[in-house]
Design a protein around this motif. Structure first.
Motif, PDB file in Angstrom:
ATOM      1  N   PRO A  93       0.826  -1.214   0.000  1.00 39.71           N
ATOM      2  CA  PRO A  93       0.000   0.000   0.000  1.00 39.71           C
ATOM      3  C   PRO A  93       0.856   1.258   0.000  1.00 39.71           C
ATOM      4  O   PRO A  93       1.886   1.326   0.655  1.00 39.71           O
ATOM      5  N   LYS A  94       0.423   2.249  -0.781  1.00 38.43           N
ATOM      6  CA  LYS A  94       1.084   3.548  -0.810  1.00 38.43           C
ATOM      7  C   LYS A  94       0.017   4.611  -0.683  1.00 38.43           C
ATOM      8  O   LYS A  94      -0.982   4.597  -1.397  1.00 38.43           O
ATOM      9  N   ARG A  95       0.244   5.523   0.237  1.00 35.75           N
ATOM     10  CA  ARG A  95      -0.729   6.582   0.508  1.00 35.75           C
ATOM     11  C   ARG A  95      -0.451   7.755  -0.415  1.00 35.75           C
ATOM     12  O   ARG A  95       0.684   8.244  -0.504  1.00 35.75           O
ATOM     13  N   ILE A  96      -1.475   8.235  -1.118  1.00 37.29           N
ATOM     14  CA  ILE A  96      -1.360   9.396  -2.000  1.00 37.29           C
ATOM     15  C   ILE A  96      -2.139  10.530  -1.365  1.00 37.29           C
ATOM     16  O   ILE A  96      -3.319  10.380  -1.026  1.00 37.29           O
ATOM     17  N   LYS A  97      -1.483  11.665  -1.185  1.00 38.15           N
ATOM     18  CA  LYS A  97      -2.132  12.806  -0.541  1.00 38.15           C
ATOM     19  C   LYS A  97      -3.164  13.427  -1.486  1.00 38.15           C
ATOM     20  O   LYS A  97      -3.004  13.438  -2.695  1.00 38.15           O
ATOM     21  N   GLY A  98      -4.184  13.980  -0.876  1.00 36.44           N
ATOM     22  CA  GLY A  98      -5.195  14.684  -1.637  1.00 36.44           C
ATOM     23  C   GLY A  98      -4.792  16.129  -1.881  1.00 36.44           C
ATOM     24  O   GLY A  98      -3.959  16.696  -1.173  1.00 36.44           O
ATOM     25  N   ASP A  99      -5.398  16.731  -2.895  1.00 33.39           N
ATOM     26  CA  ASP A  99      -5.114  18.122  -3.225  1.00 33.39           C
ATOM     27  C   ASP A  99      -6.433  18.886  -3.230  1.00 33.39           C
ATOM     28  O   ASP A  99      -7.248  18.725  -4.153  1.00 33.39           O
ATOM     29  N   PRO A 100      -6.677  19.712  -2.211  1.00 38.45           N
ATOM     30  CA  PRO A 100      -7.972  20.413  -2.170  1.00 38.45           C
ATOM     31  C   PRO A 100      -8.146  21.420  -3.297  1.00 38.45           C
ATOM     32  O   PRO A 100      -9.264  21.725  -3.687  1.00 38.45           O
ATOM     33  N   GLU A 101      -7.055  21.945  -3.843  1.00 43.04           N
ATOM     34  CA  GLU A 101      -7.182  22.903  -4.945  1.00 43.04           C
ATOM     35  C   GLU A 101      -7.723  22.228  -6.201  1.00 43.04           C
ATOM     36  O   GLU A 101      -8.512  22.802  -6.942  1.00 43.04           O
ATOM     37  N   ARG A 102      -7.283  21.002  -6.447  1.00 45.63           N
ATOM     38  CA  ARG A 102      -7.774  20.278  -7.620  1.00 45.63           C
ATOM     39  C   ARG A 102      -9.048  19.500  -7.326  1.00 45.63           C
ATOM     40  O   ARG A 102      -9.686  18.984  -8.242  1.00 45.63           O
ATOM     41  N   GLY A 103      -9.357  19.363  -6.055  1.00 48.01           N
ATOM     42  CA  GLY A 103     -10.569  18.648  -5.682  1.00 48.01           C
ATOM     43  C   GLY A 103     -10.383  17.144  -5.612  1.00 48.01           C
ATOM     44  O   GLY A 103     -11.356  16.400  -5.722  1.00 48.01           O
ATOM     45  N   THR A 104      -9.143  16.661  -5.438  1.00 46.62           N
ATOM     46  CA  THR A 104      -8.903  15.228  -5.339  1.00 46.62           C
ATOM     47  C   THR A 104      -8.777  14.836  -3.877  1.00 46.62           C
ATOM     48  O   THR A 104      -8.230  15.584  -3.067  1.00 46.62           O
TER      49      THR A 104
END
Length: 197
Positions: free
Chosen positions: A73-84
């Motif tokens: 497992p690899k955690r990918i951070k979210g990006d609130p500016e892009r809405g992900t």
């Protein structure tokens, strides 16, 4: 020699690892390249006996990444500016190069490799299990794609526009301020002369 002196000599002695760095881990030659089919041969590895294609070779770390093997497992951070949103995905992790061996193209079993030369002088890998030639993958002959940015809407459709000089030199704001200051000083100087005369 007293016990204290012996103890100090032991404590002051440098470790052998600092004196002689160990190079036993680095291979003399790399038999595995990107695009090869390999099999996991380490018995206590969770992926033991499985085969896959090498997607990357990390020579400075003595590790390889094999497609669809050794997933973690690899955690990918979210990006609130892009809405992900942040999410966890399964990605291939690297494994030590000694945990894998090349697969013999004839038998389909893992094999060790030796090198030989053909009649035209090209160096090839030879399987020790069957004696068959293991060719280098075609993916190595392809040049990697660069990040090319091609725009369909060009601002310069005509040759004259391409060769036209479009650079405009900007005057520094300090030069403008200096000129304004000099101008106000001259005006004040002229007014004082007129009133003084």
């Amino acid at each position: 020699m007293s016990g204290r002196v012996k103890l100090m000599n032991i404590l002051m002695r440098q470790k052998a690892s600092k004196l002689k760095p160990s190079h036993r881990d680095t291979p003399r030659r790399w038999n595995i390249v990107r695009g090869d089919t390999v099999q996991v041969i380490q018995r206590n590895h969770p992926e033991y006996g499985k085969q896959g294609t090498v997607s990357a070779v990390l020579r400075d770390q003595n590790r390889v990444i094999v497609e669809t093997l050794n997933l973690g497992p690899k955690r990918i951070k979210g990006d609130p500016e892009r809405g992900t949103k942040g999410q966890t995905v399964m990605m291939e992790r690297s494994m030590h190069y000694s945990n894998v061996n090349l697969v013999d193209p004839v038998t389909g079993f893992p094999t060790k490799v030796t090198y030989s030369f053909l009649e035209d002088g090209t160096k090839v890998r030879i399987s020790k299990r069957s004696g068959a030639i293991i060719p280098k993958p075609d993916i190595l002959k392809q040049k990697p794609l660069r990040n090319l940015i091609a725009s369909e809407d060009s601002d310069t459709m005509k040759d004259e526009d391409v060769w036209a000089v479009s650079y405009q030199k900007k005057v520094s704001k300090w030069v403008d301020m200096r000129n304004e200051l000099l101008q106000t000083l001259e005006e004040k100087g002229l007014e004082s002369r007129k009133t003084g005369a």
